[in-house]
Scaffold this motif. Sequence first.
Motif, PDB file in Angstrom:
ATOM      1  N   ALA A 292      -4.114  -5.212  65.958  1.00  0.00           N
ATOM      2  CA  ALA A 292      -4.711  -4.828  67.239  1.00  0.00           C
ATOM      3  C   ALA A 292      -5.953  -3.986  67.017  1.00  0.00           C
ATOM      4  O   ALA A 292      -6.050  -3.242  66.033  1.00  0.00           O
ATOM      5  CB  ALA A 292      -3.709  -4.055  68.092  1.00  0.00           C
ATOM      6  N   ILE A 293      -6.907  -4.125  67.927  1.00  0.00           N
ATOM      7  CA  ILE A 293      -8.089  -3.264  67.991  1.00  0.00           C
ATOM      8  C   ILE A 293      -8.046  -2.586  69.349  1.00  0.00           C
ATOM      9  O   ILE A 293      -8.103  -3.256  70.384  1.00  0.00           O
ATOM     10  CB  ILE A 293      -9.387  -4.073  67.836  1.00  0.00           C
ATOM     11  CG1 ILE A 293      -9.415  -4.777  66.475  1.00  0.00           C
ATOM     12  CG2 ILE A 293     -10.610  -3.166  67.997  1.00  0.00           C
ATOM     13  CD1 ILE A 293     -10.559  -5.776  66.326  1.00  0.00           C
ATOM     14  N   VAL A 294      -7.908  -1.284  69.351  1.00  0.00           N
ATOM     15  CA  VAL A 294      -7.798  -0.524  70.595  1.00  0.00           C
ATOM     16  C   VAL A 294      -9.043   0.348  70.733  1.00  0.00           C
ATOM     17  O   VAL A 294      -9.353   1.145  69.833  1.00  0.00           O
ATOM     18  CB  VAL A 294      -6.532   0.345  70.602  1.00  0.00           C
ATOM     19  CG1 VAL A 294      -6.417   1.120  71.907  1.00  0.00           C
ATOM     20  CG2 VAL A 294      -5.289  -0.523  70.387  1.00  0.00           C
ATOM     21  N   LEU A 295      -9.754   0.201  71.859  1.00  0.00           N
ATOM     22  CA  LEU A 295     -11.057   0.846  72.010  1.00  0.00           C
ATOM     23  C   LEU A 295     -11.180   1.595  73.331  1.00  0.00           C
ATOM     24  O   LEU A 295     -10.564   1.196  74.338  1.00  0.00           O
ATOM     25  CB  LEU A 295     -12.167  -0.204  71.942  1.00  0.00           C
ATOM     26  CG  LEU A 295     -12.180  -1.130  70.725  1.00  0.00           C
ATOM     27  CD1 LEU A 295     -13.202  -2.235  70.914  1.00  0.00           C
ATOM     28  CD2 LEU A 295     -12.471  -0.332  69.459  1.00  0.00           C
ATOM     29  N   ASN A 296     -11.999   2.641  73.325  1.00  0.00           N
ATOM     30  CA  ASN A 296     -12.321   3.292  74.590  1.00  0.00           C
ATOM     31  C   ASN A 296     -13.308   2.407  75.358  1.00  0.00           C
ATOM     32  O   ASN A 296     -13.839   1.429  74.818  1.00  0.00           O
ATOM     33  CB  ASN A 296     -12.866   4.711  74.362  1.00  0.00           C
ATOM     34  CG  ASN A 296     -14.245   4.737  73.690  1.00  0.00           C
ATOM     35  OD1 ASN A 296     -14.919   3.714  73.588  1.00  0.00           O
ATOM     36  ND2 ASN A 296     -14.660   5.904  73.230  1.00  0.00           N
ATOM     37  N   PRO A 297     -13.561   2.691  76.638  1.00  0.00           N
ATOM     38  CA  PRO A 297     -14.429   1.807  77.426  1.00  0.00           C
ATOM     39  C   PRO A 297     -15.835   1.626  76.851  1.00  0.00           C
ATOM     40  O   PRO A 297     -16.395   0.528  76.911  1.00  0.00           O
ATOM     41  CB  PRO A 297     -14.483   2.503  78.791  1.00  0.00           C
ATOM     42  CG  PRO A 297     -13.205   3.252  78.875  1.00  0.00           C
ATOM     43  CD  PRO A 297     -12.945   3.751  77.470  1.00  0.00           C
ATOM     44  N   THR A 298     -16.398   2.696  76.279  1.00  0.00           N
ATOM     45  CA  THR A 298     -17.750   2.594  75.730  1.00  0.00           C
ATOM     46  C   THR A 298     -17.815   1.591  74.593  1.00  0.00           C
ATOM     47  O   THR A 298     -18.703   0.728  74.541  1.00  0.00           O
ATOM     48  CB  THR A 298     -18.232   3.971  75.236  1.00  0.00           C
ATOM     49  OG1 THR A 298     -18.242   4.902  76.329  1.00  0.00           O
ATOM     50  CG2 THR A 298     -19.635   3.873  74.651  1.00  0.00           C
ATOM     51  N   TYR A 299     -16.882   1.671  73.673  1.00  0.00           N
ATOM     52  CA  TYR A 299     -16.857   0.747  72.550  1.00  0.00           C
ATOM     53  C   TYR A 299     -16.513  -0.671  72.995  1.00  0.00           C
ATOM     54  O   TYR A 299     -17.095  -1.650  72.514  1.00  0.00           O
ATOM     55  CB  TYR A 299     -15.847   1.227  71.513  1.00  0.00           C
ATOM     56  CG  TYR A 299     -16.437   2.122  70.444  1.00  0.00           C
ATOM     57  CD1 TYR A 299     -17.586   2.862  70.671  1.00  0.00           C
ATOM     58  CD2 TYR A 299     -15.833   2.229  69.192  1.00  0.00           C
ATOM     59  CE1 TYR A 299     -18.117   3.679  69.701  1.00  0.00           C
ATOM     60  CE2 TYR A 299     -16.360   3.047  68.202  1.00  0.00           C
ATOM     61  CZ  TYR A 299     -17.504   3.774  68.463  1.00  0.00           C
ATOM     62  OH  TYR A 299     -18.039   4.580  67.487  1.00  0.00           O
ATOM     63  N   ALA A 300     -15.545  -0.784  73.898  1.00  0.00           N
ATOM     64  CA  ALA A 300     -15.136  -2.116  74.362  1.00  0.00           C
ATOM     65  C   ALA A 300     -16.286  -2.819  75.065  1.00  0.00           C
ATOM     66  O   ALA A 300     -16.562  -4.004  74.816  1.00  0.00           O
ATOM     67  CB  ALA A 300     -13.938  -1.995  75.296  1.00  0.00           C
ATOM     68  N   ASN A 301     -16.967  -2.109  75.945  1.00  0.00           N
ATOM     69  CA  ASN A 301     -18.092  -2.716  76.664  1.00  0.00           C
ATOM     70  C   ASN A 301     -19.278  -2.971  75.750  1.00  0.00           C
ATOM     71  O   ASN A 301     -20.046  -3.921  75.961  1.00  0.00           O
ATOM     72  CB  ASN A 301     -18.505  -1.811  77.829  1.00  0.00           C
ATOM     73  CG  ASN A 301     -17.462  -1.766  78.931  1.00  0.00           C
ATOM     74  OD1 ASN A 301     -16.774  -2.758  79.176  1.00  0.00           O
ATOM     75  ND2 ASN A 301     -17.331  -0.630  79.582  1.00  0.00           N
ATOM     76  N   GLY A 302     -19.434  -2.151  74.719  1.00  0.00           N
ATOM     77  CA  GLY A 302     -20.505  -2.382  73.762  1.00  0.00           C
ATOM     78  C   GLY A 302     -20.302  -3.680  72.990  1.00  0.00           C
ATOM     79  O   GLY A 302     -21.262  -4.421  72.741  1.00  0.00           O
ATOM     80  N   LEU A 303     -19.056  -3.971  72.622  1.00  0.00           N
ATOM     81  CA  LEU A 303     -18.774  -5.218  71.916  1.00  0.00           C
ATOM     82  C   LEU A 303     -19.054  -6.436  72.795  1.00  0.00           C
ATOM     83  O   LEU A 303     -19.406  -7.505  72.299  1.00  0.00           O
ATOM     84  CB  LEU A 303     -17.319  -5.254  71.450  1.00  0.00           C
ATOM     85  CG  LEU A 303     -16.972  -4.543  70.149  1.00  0.00           C
ATOM     86  CD1 LEU A 303     -15.502  -4.765  69.800  1.00  0.00           C
ATOM     87  CD2 LEU A 303     -17.857  -5.017  69.003  1.00  0.00           C
ATOM     88  N   LEU A 304     -18.880  -6.269  74.105  1.00  0.00           N
ATOM     89  CA  LEU A 304     -19.137  -7.387  75.023  1.00  0.00           C
ATOM     90  C   LEU A 304     -20.586  -7.851  74.965  1.00  0.00           C
ATOM     91  O   LEU A 304     -20.889  -8.997  75.291  1.00  0.00           O
ATOM     92  CB  LEU A 304     -18.778  -6.989  76.459  1.00  0.00           C
ATOM     93  CG  LEU A 304     -17.300  -6.770  76.768  1.00  0.00           C
ATOM     94  CD1 LEU A 304     -17.121  -6.314  78.216  1.00  0.00           C
ATOM     95  CD2 LEU A 304     -16.493  -8.049  76.515  1.00  0.00           C
ATOM     96  N   SER A 305     -21.472  -6.939  74.577  1.00  0.00           N
ATOM     97  CA  SER A 305     -22.895  -7.301  74.513  1.00  0.00           C
ATOM     98  C   SER A 305     -23.392  -7.477  73.081  1.00  0.00           C
ATOM     99  O   SER A 305     -24.592  -7.674  72.864  1.00  0.00           O
ATOM    100  CB  SER A 305     -23.741  -6.226  75.217  1.00  0.00           C
ATOM    101  OG  SER A 305     -23.545  -4.950  74.634  1.00  0.00           O
ATOM    102  N   ASP A 306     -22.498  -7.407  72.115  1.00  0.00           N
ATOM    103  CA  ASP A 306     -22.893  -7.628  70.721  1.00  0.00           C
ATOM    104  C   ASP A 306     -23.394  -9.067  70.577  1.00  0.00           C
ATOM    105  O   ASP A 306     -22.698 -10.015  70.944  1.00  0.00           O
ATOM    106  CB  ASP A 306     -21.693  -7.379  69.798  1.00  0.00           C
ATOM    107  CG  ASP A 306     -22.069  -7.441  68.329  1.00  0.00           C
ATOM    108  OD1 ASP A 306     -22.368  -8.554  67.845  1.00  0.00           O
ATOM    109  OD2 ASP A 306     -22.050  -6.389  67.668  1.00  0.00           O
TER     110      ASP A 306
END
Length: 289
Positions: free
Chosen positions: A161-175
């Motif tokens: 599993a990869i568990v992320l806070n909102p900033t990191y999770a949303n950042g990956l969405l735009s990677d």
Amino acid sequence: MANSIAAAPSILAESVIASLKGKLPALRSFSSLFTAAESGAGKTVQVPLIGTSTATEFSTGGYLTQDDATITSASVTLKHFKVSSRFSPLDVKMYGAQFLANAFVPTASNAIAEKCLAEIGALITNANFSSSANTGAALSYAEVVTSKGVLDAAKAADPRAIVLNPTYANGLLSDTTIIGNNVLGAGILTSGNIGTLVGASVFQWNSLPTNSESLAGFHCGADAIAVASALPMSEIPGFEVANAVDADTGLGVQILMGQEQSGYYNVTATLLFGAAVGRATSLTRYTTA
């Protein structure tokens, strides 16, 4: 129960466990022992941790030579969590019993989920898991691949599993590496969820504790964290009790409903839950500093 606040406690229990399951999807990625058996706060549960297996060539030792995974366990101490709501007879008359009961479901599931997650979050520290990556203000796909390599070397168990806070999770969405993928990118645009990345399920945890170590997320194998749950033995004279258990995970919740001597209606959702460190080498922390 006359003038019951809901048609049946069992219906309310099923509604709460369905909602709670949806708020704790990451539990499937940890070593777990969920049971509907009655227990009590402070009780210790041994949760099995199974490592990686290795096949060998058949030899003189025959089938009696052990090749399977090394089975160890983590001791998890259960805590008793509950959330109670009290409704006045006037409120029940004004708003309707079923309306108040329905309003209780999201309140109860949210509150219990946050308590369970807090138990897990408190474990993600340098003292428990020394492997970390300073990934700065944003997490990149390349950094996720690097942490995968760390877990591979440690032979961290699946599922991961990869568990992320909102900033990191949303950042990956735009990677660009992720969003530019014809298959994965198309799904992200419509769902807003990454789903699976480098073989690990990706979860966004809005209340992930940053702690004093600037925690922003973590990448782990199933053997890194052990979780357990059970149901309390609750008996309140005049109250109705109902249990509901999720068939997929075994996670259960208990509902107690009754009318107090004051005339107020009391509805309580409760369970026993605990978490503990498993294999310390099977988790890498992502930090911003």
